[in-house]
Design a protein around this motif. Sequence first.
Motif, short mmCIF file in Angstrom:
data_model
loop_
_atom_site.label_atom_id
_atom_site.label_comp_id
_atom_site.label_asym_id
_atom_site.label_seq_id
_atom_site.Cartn_x
_atom_site.Cartn_y
_atom_site.Cartn_z
N THR A 166 -2.29 2.07 -8.90
CA THR A 166 -3.44 2.83 -9.37
C THR A 166 -4.44 2.98 -8.20
N LYS A 167 -5.39 3.83 -8.39
CA LYS A 167 -6.42 4.06 -7.36
C LYS A 167 -7.19 2.77 -7.09
N GLU A 174 0.82 -1.21 0.00
CA GLU A 174 0.00 0.00 0.00
C GLU A 174 0.86 1.27 0.00
N CYS A 175 2.07 1.15 0.52
CA CYS A 175 2.98 2.31 0.58
C CYS A 175 3.64 2.62 -0.77
N SER A 176 3.47 1.75 -1.73
CA SER A 176 4.10 1.95 -3.04
C SER A 176 3.45 3.12 -3.79
N ASP A 177 4.28 3.86 -4.54
CA ASP A 177 3.77 4.99 -5.32
C ASP A 177 3.33 4.58 -6.72
N ASN A 178 3.54 3.32 -7.10
CA ASN A 178 3.27 2.87 -8.46
C ASN A 178 1.92 2.18 -8.60
N LYS A 205 -5.05 0.33 -5.01
CA LYS A 205 -5.00 0.75 -3.60
C LYS A 205 -6.29 0.37 -2.88
#
Length: 348
Positions: A163-164, A157-161, A167
């Motif tokens: 999509t909405k 969940e902490c990943s920036d890659n 998540k």
Amino acid sequence: MKNKHKITDKSIISPWVLTICVLVVWVLGIALGNVINAVTTKYIQIPEGGKNFWIIVIYVVTSALLGVGLAFLITKVTIGKISEINESINKLAEGDFTVRMAPITKNPHVNSAITNFNEMVKQLNSVAVLKNDFVSSFTHEFKTPISSIKGYAELLECSDNLTKEQKEYLRIIIEESKGLSALSENTLKLARLDNQVEATQKETFSLDGQIEDCILSLDGQLKERGIEIDLKLKPLKIKSDPYLLREVWINLLSNAIKYSKKGGKIFVKTYREKDKIVVSIKDNGIGMDNETKKHIFEKFYQADKYYGGKGLGLGLSIVKRILELVKGRIECESELGLGTEFKVYLDK
């Protein structure tokens, strides 16, 4: 653990004994009738025509009195023993598999029934122990992979890659993992409590102080839902198991928060009632109907119709079992749409 409901003497009267008792009554009636007849003949002048009538009356009355007295005594003893048997059966029905009946040597038929009863209880106890062992082992093993799934999902969940949508999927996984983890913890806790015979860690502590600490530990939940607490706690000392009782207050307060409306109010008070200490936890939330109230202390019971599937259905089962261990009891008053009040009664 000693069984308090053991039948210890030759409690069932055999047909031979009853037959002898009837013969004894008959003989005693005749003998007493003869004595009374002799006395009345000697001291009371009875007309010859009425003598036979009075003799019959004397025999009937004396036999009846002796028969009624003996029948009352036999019935009282027999009913008393039957009550002991019923008490043992009731204990078994409530889940007490330590109940045993001592054999009655003079009646082989009753002996056989009691032997079969004891064997049945023994088998039921074995099944109960096996079930509790399985539940404890399963929930313990089940908890570890669920914790791993939750941990990895939180890392992802902490990943920036992401999509909405991804998540959102992870959020669902994390929430469901939390629910399964709580379920395994509560199931394991209840299994341990079921195996426990009584509260062992008794000490004197401040009951009002313990309840205040529990409320502070739930402060985050209270603020999140904007719920106000109305406290009326009398300074009270109690000798009991503080660790078990803390679990009671946490469960009842959590339920009150969970099922209260946002911006609602929870009323908590303690007071003395005769020889008991009473703790009342009342909310003005969604309440319950009569059908729901009948089942709230059953394991895994959920009233989805009103609660929307909240909770795991174990909290109140844990509360009830803990109060059994500390010799307390709980009562519930609730009305649909108006709120619920739980009252816990404890010894001083």
